[in-house]
Scaffold this motif. Structure first.
Motif, short mmCIF file in Angstrom:
data_model
loop_
_atom_site.label_atom_id
_atom_site.label_comp_id
_atom_site.label_asym_id
_atom_site.label_seq_id
_atom_site.Cartn_x
_atom_site.Cartn_y
_atom_site.Cartn_z
N MET A 195 -70.52 15.16 -6.05
CA MET A 195 -69.53 16.08 -6.58
C MET A 195 -69.75 17.45 -5.95
O MET A 195 -70.87 17.96 -5.93
N THR A 196 -68.70 18.04 -5.44
CA THR A 196 -68.74 19.38 -4.86
C THR A 196 -68.30 20.38 -5.92
O THR A 196 -67.19 20.29 -6.44
N ASP A 197 -69.18 21.32 -6.27
CA ASP A 197 -68.88 22.33 -7.27
C ASP A 197 -68.38 23.60 -6.60
O ASP A 197 -69.10 24.20 -5.80
N ILE A 198 -67.15 23.98 -6.93
CA ILE A 198 -66.53 25.16 -6.35
C ILE A 198 -66.28 26.17 -7.46
O ILE A 198 -65.56 25.90 -8.41
N LEU A 199 -66.90 27.33 -7.32
CA LEU A 199 -66.72 28.42 -8.26
C LEU A 199 -65.46 29.19 -7.87
O LEU A 199 -65.29 29.56 -6.71
N VAL A 200 -64.58 29.44 -8.83
CA VAL A 200 -63.33 30.14 -8.56
C VAL A 200 -63.40 31.54 -9.14
O VAL A 200 -63.65 31.71 -10.33
N LEU A 201 -63.21 32.53 -8.29
CA LEU A 201 -63.16 33.93 -8.72
C LEU A 201 -61.72 34.41 -8.62
O LEU A 201 -61.10 34.29 -7.57
N VAL A 202 -61.21 34.96 -9.70
CA VAL A 202 -59.84 35.49 -9.72
C VAL A 202 -59.94 37.00 -9.60
O VAL A 202 -60.57 37.66 -10.43
N GLY A 203 -59.30 37.56 -8.58
CA GLY A 203 -59.36 38.99 -8.32
C GLY A 203 -58.63 39.84 -9.34
O GLY A 203 -58.92 41.01 -9.48
N SER A 204 -57.70 39.26 -10.07
CA SER A 204 -57.01 40.00 -11.11
C SER A 204 -57.66 39.69 -12.45
O SER A 204 -57.90 38.53 -12.78
N LEU A 205 -57.93 40.73 -13.22
CA LEU A 205 -58.54 40.54 -14.54
C LEU A 205 -57.50 40.34 -15.63
O LEU A 205 -57.85 40.02 -16.77
N ARG A 206 -56.24 40.51 -15.30
CA ARG A 206 -55.16 40.37 -16.28
C ARG A 206 -55.01 38.91 -16.70
O ARG A 206 -54.92 38.02 -15.87
N ALA A 207 -54.99 38.65 -17.99
CA ALA A 207 -54.97 37.28 -18.52
C ALA A 207 -53.80 36.45 -18.00
O ALA A 207 -53.95 35.26 -17.75
N ALA A 208 -52.63 37.04 -17.85
CA ALA A 208 -51.45 36.28 -17.43
C ALA A 208 -51.06 36.56 -15.98
O ALA A 208 -49.92 36.33 -15.59
N SER A 209 -52.01 37.01 -15.17
CA SER A 209 -51.67 37.34 -13.78
C SER A 209 -51.22 36.10 -13.01
O SER A 209 -51.64 34.97 -13.31
N THR A 210 -50.40 36.32 -12.03
CA THR A 210 -49.93 35.20 -11.21
C THR A 210 -51.08 34.60 -10.40
O THR A 210 -51.08 33.40 -10.13
N ASN A 211 -52.08 35.39 -10.06
CA ASN A 211 -53.24 34.85 -9.35
C ASN A 211 -54.10 34.00 -10.27
O ASN A 211 -54.65 32.99 -9.85
N ARG A 212 -54.21 34.37 -11.52
CA ARG A 212 -54.92 33.52 -12.48
C ARG A 212 -54.18 32.19 -12.63
O ARG A 212 -54.78 31.12 -12.67
N GLN A 213 -52.85 32.27 -12.69
CA GLN A 213 -52.05 31.05 -12.78
C GLN A 213 -52.23 30.18 -11.53
O GLN A 213 -52.33 28.95 -11.63
N LEU A 214 -52.30 30.81 -10.36
CA LEU A 214 -52.54 30.06 -9.12
C LEU A 214 -53.91 29.41 -9.16
O LEU A 214 -54.08 28.25 -8.76
N ALA A 215 -54.91 30.12 -9.67
CA ALA A 215 -56.26 29.56 -9.82
C ALA A 215 -56.25 28.38 -10.79
O ALA A 215 -56.88 27.35 -10.53
N GLU A 216 -55.53 28.53 -11.90
CA GLU A 216 -55.43 27.43 -12.87
C GLU A 216 -54.78 26.20 -12.23
O GLU A 216 -55.21 25.07 -12.47
N ALA A 217 -53.78 26.43 -11.41
CA ALA A 217 -53.13 25.31 -10.72
C ALA A 217 -54.12 24.64 -9.77
O ALA A 217 -54.17 23.40 -9.69
N ALA A 218 -54.90 25.42 -9.05
CA ALA A 218 -55.89 24.84 -8.13
C ALA A 218 -56.92 24.02 -8.90
O ALA A 218 -57.29 22.91 -8.47
N VAL A 219 -57.37 24.52 -10.05
CA VAL A 219 -58.33 23.78 -10.87
C VAL A 219 -57.72 22.45 -11.31
O VAL A 219 -58.36 21.39 -11.23
N ALA A 220 -56.47 22.50 -11.74
CA ALA A 220 -55.79 21.28 -12.21
C ALA A 220 -55.58 20.27 -11.08
O ALA A 220 -55.52 19.06 -11.34
N LEU A 221 -55.48 20.75 -9.86
CA LEU A 221 -55.21 19.88 -8.71
C LEU A 221 -56.46 19.50 -7.93
O LEU A 221 -56.36 18.93 -6.84
N ALA A 222 -57.62 19.79 -8.46
CA ALA A 222 -58.87 19.51 -7.74
C ALA A 222 -58.89 18.07 -7.24
O ALA A 222 -58.66 17.14 -8.01
N PRO A 223 -59.15 17.89 -5.95
CA PRO A 223 -59.19 16.53 -5.42
C PRO A 223 -60.42 15.77 -5.93
O PRO A 223 -61.39 16.37 -6.40
N GLU A 224 -60.34 14.47 -5.83
CA GLU A 224 -61.46 13.62 -6.25
C GLU A 224 -62.72 14.06 -5.52
O GLU A 224 -62.71 14.33 -4.32
#
Length: 189
Positions: free
Chosen positions: A1-30
């Motif tokens: 298993m490859t562990d990738i730490l995700v840092l979001v540059g925006s601290l705003r809870a509803a930022s579009t970059n946080r949403q993009l990070a959430e999408a990446a987490v949800a789409l993590a490949p096997e």
């Protein structure tokens, strides 16, 4: 298993970059585990007088340990005044020390993001690549995602519900993980 730490540059809870990070987490490949790190906003401004082994603030100890434990880092950043947000620069500074033996030294780092402008935060991504490279990270430049006009594009749609963004993230993540796996194989050989 490859562990990738995700840092979001925006601290705003509803930022579009946080949403993009959430999408990446949800789409993590096997074979890959992506997790958003929540603590870098608590880091004090970098000050070498505070960066004393045995006296480090708890937020710094936790952050450096999280970087060290990860196989790679994925940065998801907006663009602030043509460059990276101050909190992200501060996080890079804390991860770059102690010089030569820092947690980020040699660590693969990829950068993606979204911004209101027509270039999707490309300047900020380039600045982040430069700063991480100088800090000693192995910056992955072969693949990226830069989503323009984020405030309009994601006004009513989360990035994980946007078919084009999902495709871009799937391609990016597959390429990033393949890069990490090929590096691991080369080190093992």
């Amino acid at each position: 298993m490859t562990d990738i730490l995700v840092l979001v540059g925006s601290l705003r809870a509803a930022s579009t970059n946080r949403q993009l990070a959430e999408a990446a987490v949800a789409l993590a490949p096997e074979g890959a585990n992506l997790s958003i790190y929540e603590g870098h906003g608590a880091l004090p401004l970098y000050n070498e007088d505070v960066d004393v082994e045995g006296q480090l603030p708890a937020a710094v100890v936790e952050y450096r340990a999280a970087i060290a434990a990860a196989d790679a880092v994925l940065v998801v950043t907006p663009q602030h005044n043509g460059t990276i947000p101050a909190n992200l620069k501060n996080a890079i500074d804390w991860s770059s020390r102690p010089y030569g033996t820092s947690a980020i030294s040699g660590k693969p780092v990829a950068i993606i993001g979204t911004a209101f402008g027509e270039h999707g935060g490309a300047w900020a991504q380039n600045e982040a690549r430069k700063a991480y490279g100088i800090a000693g990270a192995r910056v992955v430049e072969s693949t990226s995602v830069a989503v323009p006009l984020s405030v309009v594009r994601f006004a009513e749609t989360h990035p994980q519900d946007d078919a084009e963004i999902v495709e871009q993230l799937n391609v990016f993540l597959a390429e990033f993980v393949a890069d990490l796996e090929s590096e691991s194989e080369a080190v093992a050989a």
